[in-house]
Design a protein around this motif. Sequence first.
Motif, mmCIF file in Angstrom:
data_model
loop_
_atom_site.group_PDB
_atom_site.id
_atom_site.type_symbol
_atom_site.label_atom_id
_atom_site.label_comp_id
_atom_site.label_asym_id
_atom_site.label_seq_id
_atom_site.Cartn_x
_atom_site.Cartn_y
_atom_site.Cartn_z
ATOM 1 N N PRO A 4 43.440 30.698 49.708
ATOM 2 C CA PRO A 4 42.448 30.457 50.623
ATOM 3 C C PRO A 4 42.108 28.940 50.979
ATOM 4 N N GLU A 5 42.423 28.169 50.143
ATOM 5 C CA GLU A 5 42.057 26.454 50.532
ATOM 6 C C GLU A 5 43.076 25.748 51.472
ATOM 7 N N GLU A 6 44.003 26.598 51.695
ATOM 8 C CA GLU A 6 45.060 26.081 52.689
ATOM 9 C C GLU A 6 44.787 26.913 54.055
ATOM 10 N N LEU A 7 43.791 27.576 54.183
ATOM 11 C CA LEU A 7 43.633 28.457 55.300
ATOM 12 C C LEU A 7 43.504 27.579 56.558
ATOM 13 N N GLU A 8 42.742 26.581 56.405
ATOM 14 C CA GLU A 8 42.329 25.790 57.548
ATOM 15 C C GLU A 8 43.559 24.935 58.090
ATOM 16 N N LYS A 9 44.168 24.555 56.910
ATOM 17 C CA LYS A 9 45.462 23.879 57.472
ATOM 18 C C LYS A 9 46.463 24.651 58.233
ATOM 19 N N LEU A 10 46.694 26.071 57.812
ATOM 20 C CA LEU A 10 47.531 26.804 58.395
ATOM 21 C C LEU A 10 46.956 27.165 59.834
ATOM 22 N N LYS A 11 45.604 27.374 60.021
ATOM 23 C CA LYS A 11 45.231 27.500 61.397
ATOM 24 C C LYS A 11 45.600 26.348 62.364
ATOM 25 N N GLU A 12 45.899 25.081 61.651
ATOM 26 C CA GLU A 12 46.347 23.960 62.559
ATOM 27 C C GLU A 12 47.912 23.937 62.929
ATOM 28 N N ILE A 13 48.526 24.202 61.714
ATOM 29 C CA ILE A 13 50.158 23.794 61.653
ATOM 30 C C ILE A 13 50.830 25.140 62.080
ATOM 31 N N VAL A 14 50.376 26.245 61.813
ATOM 32 C CA VAL A 14 51.286 27.385 62.198
ATOM 33 C C VAL A 14 51.423 27.636 63.790
ATOM 34 N N PRO A 15 50.163 27.504 64.674
ATOM 35 C CA PRO A 15 50.134 27.706 66.100
ATOM 36 C C PRO A 15 50.884 26.588 66.619
ATOM 37 N N LEU A 16 50.708 25.206 66.047
ATOM 38 C CA LEU A 16 51.579 24.330 66.402
ATOM 39 C C LEU A 16 52.891 24.209 66.400
ATOM 40 N N ALA A 17 53.359 24.755 65.184
ATOM 41 C CA ALA A 17 54.802 24.813 64.810
ATOM 42 C C ALA A 17 55.436 25.816 65.815
ATOM 43 N N MET A 18 54.906 26.725 66.175
ATOM 44 C CA MET A 18 55.364 27.928 66.954
ATOM 45 C C MET A 18 55.266 27.493 68.335
ATOM 46 N N GLU A 19 54.116 27.030 68.910
ATOM 47 C CA GLU A 19 54.143 26.677 70.419
ATOM 48 C C GLU A 19 54.858 25.488 70.839
ATOM 49 N N SER A 20 55.227 24.621 69.749
ATOM 50 C CA SER A 20 56.076 23.188 70.052
ATOM 51 C C SER A 20 57.433 23.757 69.589
ATOM 52 N N ALA A 21 57.967 24.872 69.486
ATOM 53 C CA ALA A 21 59.352 25.045 69.072
ATOM 54 C C ALA A 21 60.194 24.781 70.221
ATOM 55 N N ILE A 22 59.772 24.791 71.486
ATOM 56 C CA ILE A 22 60.719 24.595 72.494
ATOM 57 C C ILE A 22 59.763 24.072 73.676
ATOM 58 N N GLU A 23 60.188 23.146 74.671
ATOM 59 C CA GLU A 23 59.467 22.880 75.776
ATOM 60 C C GLU A 23 59.740 23.857 77.124
ATOM 61 N N LEU A 24 58.893 24.532 77.687
ATOM 62 C CA LEU A 24 59.137 25.448 78.720
ATOM 63 C C LEU A 24 58.304 24.865 79.824
ATOM 64 N N SER A 25 58.545 25.301 81.009
ATOM 65 C CA SER A 25 57.715 25.118 82.113
ATOM 66 C C SER A 25 56.311 25.795 82.277
ATOM 67 N N VAL A 26 56.081 26.620 81.161
ATOM 68 C CA VAL A 26 54.696 27.235 81.022
ATOM 69 C C VAL A 26 54.558 27.188 79.487
ATOM 70 N N PRO A 27 53.229 27.229 79.220
ATOM 71 C CA PRO A 27 52.937 27.047 77.720
ATOM 72 C C PRO A 27 53.268 28.277 76.837
ATOM 73 N N LEU A 28 53.700 28.169 75.596
ATOM 74 C CA LEU A 28 53.719 29.185 74.497
ATOM 75 C C LEU A 28 52.286 29.380 74.093
ATOM 76 N N LYS A 29 51.991 30.576 73.896
ATOM 77 C CA LYS A 29 50.711 30.817 73.465
ATOM 78 C C LYS A 29 51.011 31.542 72.066
ATOM 79 N N VAL A 30 49.980 31.305 71.084
ATOM 80 C CA VAL A 30 50.316 32.068 69.905
ATOM 81 C C VAL A 30 48.739 32.475 69.207
#
Length: 879
Positions: free
Chosen positions: A841-867
């Motif tokens: 549970p102590e890593e939860l706040e960190k996950l909320k930050e890094i998981v969407p960022l890692a997934m949304e920045s996987a590749i750059e498209l002309s539209v945003p990826l949303k997680v």
Amino acid sequence: MAEKLVLIDGNSIAYRAFFALPLLNNDKGVYTNAVYGFTTMLLRILEDEKPSHILVAFDAGKTTFRHKTYQEYKGGRQKTPSELSEQFPLLKEVLDAFQIKHYQLKEYEADDIIGTLAKRGEQDGWDVQVISGDKDLLQLVSDKVKVALTRKGISEVDTYTPTFMEQKMEVRPEQIIHMKALMGDNSDNIPGVPGVGEKTAVKLLKEYQTLENLYDNLDQVSGKKLKEKLETHKEEAFMSKELVTIECESPIEIGLDDIAYQGYEANQVSSIFKELGFQSLLTRIAGEVSIEAEEQEELEDIEVEVVDTVTNEMFTGMEAIELEILGDNYHLSSVEAIAVVNGEKKYFIPTDVAVQSDSFKKWAEDPGQKKYVFDAKKVTVALLKHDIHMQGIVFDLLLAAYLIDPSENHFDIPAISHRMGYKQVLFDEEVYGKGAKMKLPDQDKLIDHVVRKTMMIFALKEKVEKELTENEQLTLLQELELPLALILGEMEATGVKVDVERLKNMGEELKERLQTIEDEVYELAEEKFNLNSPKQLGPILFEKLGLPVIKKTKTGYSTSADILEQLQGSHEIIPKILMYRQLGKLQSTYIEGLLKVVHKDNQKIHTRFNQALTQTGRLSSIDPNLQNIPIRLEEGKKIRQAFTTTEEEWVIFAADYSQIELRVLAHIAKDEKLQEAFNNDMDIHTRTAMDVFHVDAEEITSNMRRQAKAVNFGIVYGISDYGLSQSLGITRKEAKKFIDRYLDSYPGVRQYMEDIVQEAKQNGYVSTIMNRRRYLPDITSRNFNVRSFAERTAMNTPIQGSAADIIKLAMINLHHKLKEEKLQARMLLQVHDELILEAPPEELEKLKEIVPLAMESAIELSVPLKVDYSYGETWYDAK
């Protein structure tokens, strides 16, 4: 022994199979339900009839000699769904594999070919069996010719003899054309005499025998209105008779000698069954099937050193390593042997010698020591069981061969080496046997085989990497698939914790629900019976409760799911029976099925991820398939409550891409409207409904949005008017209008579809964003239906494949980020577009930050990826 001639109406049986079976497709996305249904019937015919001669007749085209008599002949028929028409070439390939002759004749119908050969067989004193779904063929029935007609579907047939016809239809075979002349046939647009149905036609023929005699005695016909109808429509009646009469002297270019049947080669049939994904039919093929029909090259002798003591020095410069594991499931099987080779040395190391050796562990875990393997994931998982963390894998033959051509069926070392022109290795089945007969050979043969396979890994690396470089795919192997394989290996080894007690309790709750429903059904039926027995259920529904009979079989009334769904609303017992069946499947397939695969030592499930299976690049899972847990039914969704965390107090964290495939479509199609919608964070289905229906957002109804959603995802998966009509419950004409309006609204999508097809025709393949290829050899086929399917595949593969590439990149990004941040959180599963993790549970706040960022920045498209993400104590809670 008398000759036995079997004549099959190919079009009729294929049509019936198509509409009787769900719209199945194989792992290549090719529709196969009509071929599968036809083939099951064909196998039954071969087993039961044992023909000496056999032919499958097909219609040659839309125009026949009958159109000269009546231009509107068959004019009312709907266009054949492309999902069916594209299966006819496959069906003919199956017949070729069975060595069964098939034939069609320009301007003639299958009926005419069958009629001509049936009469010839009859004249020669042969027994003739005709198989069709078309009653017109009953005119051929005689003492020597039987006609088997399929009922609804293809599983049941009625065999017509002259006696059976008189009992069932009250007419003789030769009267069929007279009966059809009077009553007409809507399916073939044959007019007949309006207002004269089957009963009236039979009554008239009983009295007057023939159409000619009827009209010769028209003044004697009772009933003024009937007489007027007959008189007014005399011309149509005689024309109809001409149209329904089978031409038994058609100018066919084949004779009875040309269709003699000698049986089939099991190898050839097995090969096409595997290609089509007909695994369940393989057991019905007569004879043993060898994996390779071609003559094996003589193997050159090799020198192997069998190691009993491992030293550090022996691994210097060693590169290729193979772990031999019998069977597919390396989680359950042990490593039988290990071999390591380079260009000069070849070592065979017994497993216990290797895994107990510090020298082997040191070499295996040294990232500076390059290793070439076949199936990095398998190697990773197998060695982790011995606490050896394999490092330094730089080449994976399985993944490389898969990237070169994902359409191939066999990805094992011998199959790949044979395709590459190297034949110095036996197939595994030749060494170990197969199925229940699989076993280890003697030690010398095992040593030779394992070392040869390892030599193939070493020998093929340079050639395979050269081909990948030419295809601009080496980066795809080295930076995507290979790193991912190692991550998946860790995920498989980690497994997912299952709360066995909770799963058992769910099973008990389901049993109680099932018992309650059972009692309610008995109360409504006013008696007890076996609810799982169609033989007992049928009479209750259709006799006692008087529900309308939709279909009967040889064994009684049909109570299949589709029949019961048609009866929805006719009685309150029906939804209870349907619910009983759904819950029963959950209980047996998922509750009991999952309990069987829980590891007894750690209470975990270790699914296997298939990385080299689908042609789009999507991952799938097996033993168990965790991507198929049904979530539409709340009781099914609740099964996810049993998936929990390894450590107490930890949480399950789930993150999934929102509409990733539609975002990919907006990017690769460069469609301004789609891009604008995603860039403005609009609900895409509402936006589509606004554009297609030409209304404002506030005017959109839930049904409009549902239709828009169906067409949005239909575009992604290769839309057709038939497919959309089935999913929305509308006519094909309405579905076509809907698709046309969609493409008018999104011109970029229409242009993409046109351009990608041209690109595929020019190159022979299509590519994803990461340059994953899918070859389309049928894209230039002269057969319209085969070409059409390839064109649809060309349209949707870059979308689905790019989405698969993106989530794989996201997993690699996230894996590195978790290591970089030194987090305890770990990935457990990938299910469709969703990643499942567990974390303290102590890593939860960190996950909320890094998981969407890692997934949304996987590749750059002309539209945003949303997680979107969520979390909770169980997989169910993380929704």
